[in-house]
Design a protein around this motif. Structure first.
Motif, short mmCIF file in Angstrom:
data_model
loop_
_atom_site.label_atom_id
_atom_site.label_comp_id
_atom_site.label_asym_id
_atom_site.label_seq_id
_atom_site.Cartn_x
_atom_site.Cartn_y
_atom_site.Cartn_z
N THR A 1 0.84 -0.94 -0.24
CA THR A 1 0.02 -0.10 0.41
C THR A 1 0.91 1.23 -0.44
OG1 THR A 1 -2.41 -1.39 1.24
CG2 THR A 1 -2.01 1.25 1.21
N TRP A 2 1.42 1.60 0.59
CA TRP A 2 3.18 2.46 1.12
C TRP A 2 3.75 2.21 -0.20
CZ3 TRP A 2 -0.33 4.33 4.06
CH2 TRP A 2 -0.81 4.25 4.91
N MET A 3 4.19 1.20 -0.83
CA MET A 3 5.01 1.18 -1.61
C MET A 3 4.41 1.81 -3.43
SD MET A 3 7.15 -1.88 -4.22
CE MET A 3 7.31 -2.40 -2.30
N LEU A 4 3.14 1.55 -3.48
CA LEU A 4 2.68 2.06 -4.21
C LEU A 4 1.71 3.27 -4.27
CD1 LEU A 4 0.66 1.76 -6.73
CD2 LEU A 4 -1.76 1.29 -4.90
N LEU A 5 1.68 4.36 -3.24
CA LEU A 5 1.64 5.45 -2.81
C LEU A 5 2.46 6.17 -3.28
CD1 LEU A 5 -0.55 7.20 -1.36
CD2 LEU A 5 0.49 6.99 0.67
N ARG A 6 4.04 5.59 -2.61
CA ARG A 6 5.02 6.64 -3.09
C ARG A 6 5.70 6.19 -4.61
NH1 ARG A 6 10.28 5.16 -3.70
NH2 ARG A 6 9.42 2.91 -3.36
N GLN A 7 5.25 5.71 -5.21
CA GLN A 7 5.39 5.77 -6.59
C GLN A 7 3.95 6.54 -7.38
OE1 GLN A 7 8.20 4.46 -8.61
NE2 GLN A 7 8.62 3.11 -7.27
N ILE A 8 3.14 6.73 -6.38
CA ILE A 8 2.21 7.18 -7.25
C ILE A 8 2.56 9.33 -7.45
CG2 ILE A 8 -0.08 8.46 -7.10
CD1 ILE A 8 -1.50 5.41 -6.52
N ARG A 9 3.00 9.01 -5.82
CA ARG A 9 3.51 10.05 -5.54
C ARG A 9 4.92 10.71 -6.27
NH1 ARG A 9 7.38 10.68 -0.78
NH2 ARG A 9 8.56 9.99 -2.27
N ASP A 10 5.13 9.80 -6.85
CA ASP A 10 7.07 10.12 -7.76
C ASP A 10 6.46 10.76 -8.81
OD1 ASP A 10 7.78 9.60 -4.94
OD2 ASP A 10 9.37 8.06 -5.87
N SER A 11 5.23 9.70 -9.28
CA SER A 11 4.98 10.13 -10.96
C SER A 11 4.04 11.44 -11.09
CB SER A 11 4.10 9.21 -11.54
OG SER A 11 4.64 7.95 -11.27
N VAL A 12 3.30 11.63 -10.14
CA VAL A 12 2.21 12.76 -9.90
C VAL A 12 3.83 14.15 -9.52
CG1 VAL A 12 0.94 14.16 -8.29
CG2 VAL A 12 0.38 11.83 -9.38
N GLU A 13 4.30 13.81 -9.07
CA GLU A 13 5.19 14.88 -7.98
C GLU A 13 5.91 15.66 -9.88
OE1 GLU A 13 7.13 15.98 -4.40
OE2 GLU A 13 8.54 14.67 -5.23
N GLN A 14 6.66 14.60 -10.88
CA GLN A 14 7.69 14.76 -11.94
C GLN A 14 6.55 15.08 -13.00
OE1 GLN A 14 9.64 11.03 -12.20
NE2 GLN A 14 10.40 11.13 -10.61
N ARG A 15 5.14 14.68 -12.89
CA ARG A 15 4.58 14.49 -14.40
C ARG A 15 3.41 15.50 -14.53
NH1 ARG A 15 4.72 11.23 -18.64
NH2 ARG A 15 6.04 9.97 -18.10
N LEU A 16 3.00 16.16 -13.14
CA LEU A 16 2.03 17.46 -12.60
C LEU A 16 1.86 17.87 -11.89
CD1 LEU A 16 -1.11 14.71 -12.16
CD2 LEU A 16 -0.15 15.82 -14.48
N GLY A 17 2.84 17.73 -10.92
CA GLY A 17 3.29 19.13 -9.59
C GLY A 17 3.16 19.48 -9.09
N GLU A 18 2.74 20.21 -8.26
CA GLU A 18 2.63 20.33 -6.83
C GLU A 18 0.96 20.66 -6.65
OE1 GLU A 18 3.44 20.52 -3.74
OE2 GLU A 18 5.47 20.27 -4.62
N THR A 19 -0.18 20.85 -7.98
CA THR A 19 -1.16 21.06 -8.17
C THR A 19 -1.72 19.38 -8.20
OG1 THR A 19 -1.36 21.14 -10.30
CG2 THR A 19 -1.47 22.97 -9.56
N GLY A 20 -0.80 18.29 -8.56
CA GLY A 20 -1.39 17.18 -9.18
C GLY A 20 -0.68 16.22 -7.65
N ILE A 21 -0.29 16.86 -6.68
CA ILE A 21 -0.17 16.25 -5.52
C ILE A 21 -1.57 17.20 -4.51
CG2 ILE A 21 1.12 16.48 -3.52
CD1 ILE A 21 2.80 14.94 -5.54
N ALA A 22 -1.89 18.40 -5.14
CA ALA A 22 -3.25 18.37 -4.39
C ALA A 22 -4.08 17.31 -4.66
CB ALA A 22 -2.98 20.31 -4.34
N ALA A 23 -3.91 17.72 -5.45
CA ALA A 23 -5.58 16.63 -5.84
C ALA A 23 -5.86 15.41 -5.58
CB ALA A 23 -5.58 16.35 -7.87
N LEU A 24 -4.12 14.88 -5.05
CA LEU A 24 -4.25 13.48 -4.29
C LEU A 24 -5.39 13.34 -3.21
CD1 LEU A 24 -0.45 12.10 -4.22
CD2 LEU A 24 -2.58 11.43 -6.14
N ALA A 25 -5.39 15.07 -2.41
CA ALA A 25 -6.94 14.27 -1.49
C ALA A 25 -7.54 14.41 -1.83
CB ALA A 25 -6.22 16.18 -0.36
N ALA A 26 -8.02 14.63 -2.82
CA ALA A 26 -9.41 14.21 -3.26
C ALA A 26 -9.23 13.11 -3.51
CB ALA A 26 -9.87 14.57 -4.47
N GLY A 27 -8.86 12.18 -3.66
CA GLY A 27 -8.68 10.68 -3.81
C GLY A 27 -8.94 10.04 -2.86
#
Length: 359
Positions: free
Chosen positions: A18-44
């Motif tokens: 669970t935490w491994m997947l969450l970390r991989q999602i964070r890394d990809s979102v951060e690299q591709r979508l930036g801070e707005t992407g990280i903020a959008a994770l909260a809705a998920g």
């Protein structure tokens, strides 16, 4: 190791995923979508929590006892909280109106501390997941998670408060989820299913905001999640002096992965150095994805493709992934056809020989 200890150890593996997947999602979102992407994770996370609360609301135990703070915890059906305790018990104080879960540490904190740390993401995850869970369970339910402690191994607590009408029949603390093998299998299956829900609802929230770009991000994160798992298996194989083939891959998978009874396999299997062919009749993750209809199965198929490719290619670069049938494409079973063409021989099934160019 006792059977109980083995069951807890097995469940800890899916918890780590669970935490491994969450970390991989964070890394990809951060690299591709930036801070707005990280903020959008909260809705998920909020949608994911709401789903979990709704399933607890629907549970037989809660409908038999009535809805309140203690019945919510008595119906708790995943391993995320209880795995913070060495004995696997969910420690709760209070009663129907107000119940507090006492944890030895924040779930996920140890993992993130060992992998670069991301206290902010973990705080967002727990805050939004728990709020969504309370909302999904009952309008009269609220939750007060205490701020995450600075040190990973510090105790933490979560308090649920219920302002509605309580039956008063749920004063007893939660039962031991590992009291017998049947309960342990149920818990393992549900924890794996909820793991699948996390990725699905995060993907949905990102897609609602970023559309096609979010799909690309999720495919990358899911593939990298599979590769990370595979590299750990590859390193173990090399350390043990084992060949990099499907017999070794299967052996290590069975030793490392969750409770075997969480998935059910039936029918003819063929596992050789170059071929992995098995039929899965029960998959707890596919069941959860199917609850959301075509959109849920669409995410599930994306997961199946990306994660399995990562699991195979990360272990042996020559490996290929295919299937005759797969649940997330609408089939009743999954019939996996994985190959390492250079290792296929004439002792393997004809379809494998044809795929490898031997026929």
């Amino acid at each position: 190791m006792s059977e109980r200890e083995q069951q807890i150890k097995s469940l800890r593996i899916i918890d780590e995923y669970t935490w491994m997947l969450l970390r991989q999602i964070r890394d990809s979102v951060e690299q591709r979508l930036g801070e707005t992407g990280i903020a959008a994770l909260a809705a998920g996370f909020r949608q994911y929590g709401h789903y979990r609360g709704q399933t607890l609301y629907d549970s037989p135990l809660v409908n038999a006892e009535g809805r309140d703070a203690m019945s919510l915890l008595r119906a708790w059906d995943t391993g995320d909280l209880m795995l913070t305790q060495s004995d696997g018990l969910l420690k709760v104080e209070g009663g129907p109106r107000r119940a507090t879960v006492k944890l030895d540490r924040v779930p996920g904190a140890d993992y993130f501390a060992a992998h670069g740390g991301d206290r902010g993401l973990l705080a967002t995850y727990w805050t939004e997941t728990l709020k969504g869970l309370a909302e999904g369970f009952d309008d009269a339910m609220s939750v007060r998670p205490i701020a995450l402690p600075e040190k990973p191994g510090t105790p933490w607590s979560i308090t649920f408060e219920y302002s509605g009408t309580s039956s008063g029949r749920s004063d007893a603390p939660p039962d031991d989820a590992f009291a017998d093998r049947q309960r342990a299998i149920r818990l393992s299956r549900r924890t794996i299913g909820v793991f699948g829900a996390l990725g699905m609802y995060v993907a949905r929230a990102l897609t609602e905001r970023f559309d096609a770009a979010a799909e690309e991000v999720m495919r990358e994160a899911l593939y990298n999640f599979g590769v990370e798992r595979a590299r750990g298996m590859r390193e173990q194989a090399i350390a043990e002096g084992l060949p990099l083939d499907f017999k070794t891959w299967t052996d290590i998978m069975q030793r490392r992965d969750p409770e075997a009874a969480s998935f059910v396999f039936r029918g003819q299997s063929h596992i050789s150095p170059g071929v992995f062919n098995v039929v899965c009749t029960h998959c707890p993750v596919a069941e959860v994805w199917a609850e959301e209809g075509p959109k849920g199965l669409g995410f599930g198929y994306m997961y199946d493709v990306a994660v399995h490719k990562g699991l195979v290619e990360g272990f042996h670069p020559g490996g290929t992934v295919a299937w005759e049938k797969v649940k997330t494409r609408g089939d009743k079973v999954c019939n996996f056809h994985f190959l390492i063409p250079e290792l296929v021989t004439k002792q393997d099934p004809e379809w494998a020989q044809r795929a490898a160019g031997l026929k």
